[in-house]
Design a protein around this motif. Sequence first.
Motif: not given
Length: 316
Positions: A299-311
Motif C-alpha cells: 500500500q505504499i510502494g517501492v524504494l530503490e537505491n544504488k550503493v555508490r562508493a564515494t570520497e
Amino acid sequence: MKLINFTKDGHTRAGAIVENQVIDLNYAYQAQLKAEGKYRYEQIAAAFVPNNTDELYQGGKESIALANGAIEFALANPDSFDKKLVHELSDVKVEAPVIKPGKIICVGHNFRKHIQEMGREIPSNPVIFAKFANTILGPQDDIPFYPISDQLDYEAEFTFVVGKQARNVSEEDALDYVAGYTITNDVTYRDIQRRTLQWLQGKTVDGSAPMGPYLVTSDELTNPSGLSMVLKVNGEVRQDTNTEDLVFSVPKLVAFLSNLMTLEPGDVVLTGTPGGVGVAMDPPTFLKDGDVVTIEIDQIGVLENKVRATEAVPVR
C-alpha cells in the motif's frame, strides 16, 4: 494522496504524484484561488498550501484537504495559470517527502524476528535513538558509501510522519496525529555503530536515510497494521515480514513518544527493522559499491537505491 518534493530547473517544490504526472501543489492552489477571483492569492496559497512539504504538514488536515482540491483543479485546468501546474513524472527529480524534519526518531528492536536474531529479549519499552536531516536522500539518489568503514548495512523501515502537534496522546487517538506513511532505509555503518554503547555515530553519516518513494497520506492508508515488507539486495530477498510483527505498533509509538516529548508536524518516526540484516547473516554480508537495495511495503510502494562508493566526508 502521494506527496513528494520535486526538483525542476534547480527549484525544489511540494508536489503530488497522480499516475505519471506531478502536480505542483502551491501553484495549483494559487491558480484555483485566482480563478475564484480571490485577491492576494499568492499569499493565501503560501499560508495554506506552501511550496514545500515540511510547511504543508504544519497545516494539518486542512492543508491536505485544500491540496486535494487544488489537484483536481489543476488536472481539469492544466493551462489556466502563468506557472506550470502539471509536470510529467519523467521530467522532474523526485525528492524525499520530508526535507528538514525537526526530529527523526528511530525505534530499535521492534520486530520480534529481528530481536530474536540479535539474541535479545523483547523490550518492555521502546528503544529509541535518532538520525538527523543530513541523512535524508530521495528515492532517485544513490546511497553514498564513504571509506570510513567496510560494514555498510541495510534496514528496511516502515515510517510515519507526524501531522499535527502531539503531546500526551492516547493510543485510541494516536492515528489522528499521523500525516501519512513512507519507507526509509536506515543505512548503518555497523562497526562504527558498535564501537560505543550509543548507536548514534553509525546511524548519522551523510546520506544514510533514503526515503520515499512518496508519502501516502493517512486518509488513504487508514490502517498501518498488516502490511507486508520485503527488502531485496540485487534481487535477493533479505528481509521479509509484516507490520503485524511490530512489538510497538504505530498507535503505541505515538502515545509513548508524545508522553516523552512534543511531536511536531513533519517529525519522522522509523518504526524499526525486521530480521534479515546483513550483520546477522552467516557469514555477515554487507553492502558494496554497485549493490541495488529495493524495499517494498504493501500500500505504499517501492524504494530503490544504488550503493555508490564515494570520497571521504569533506572537512569543512
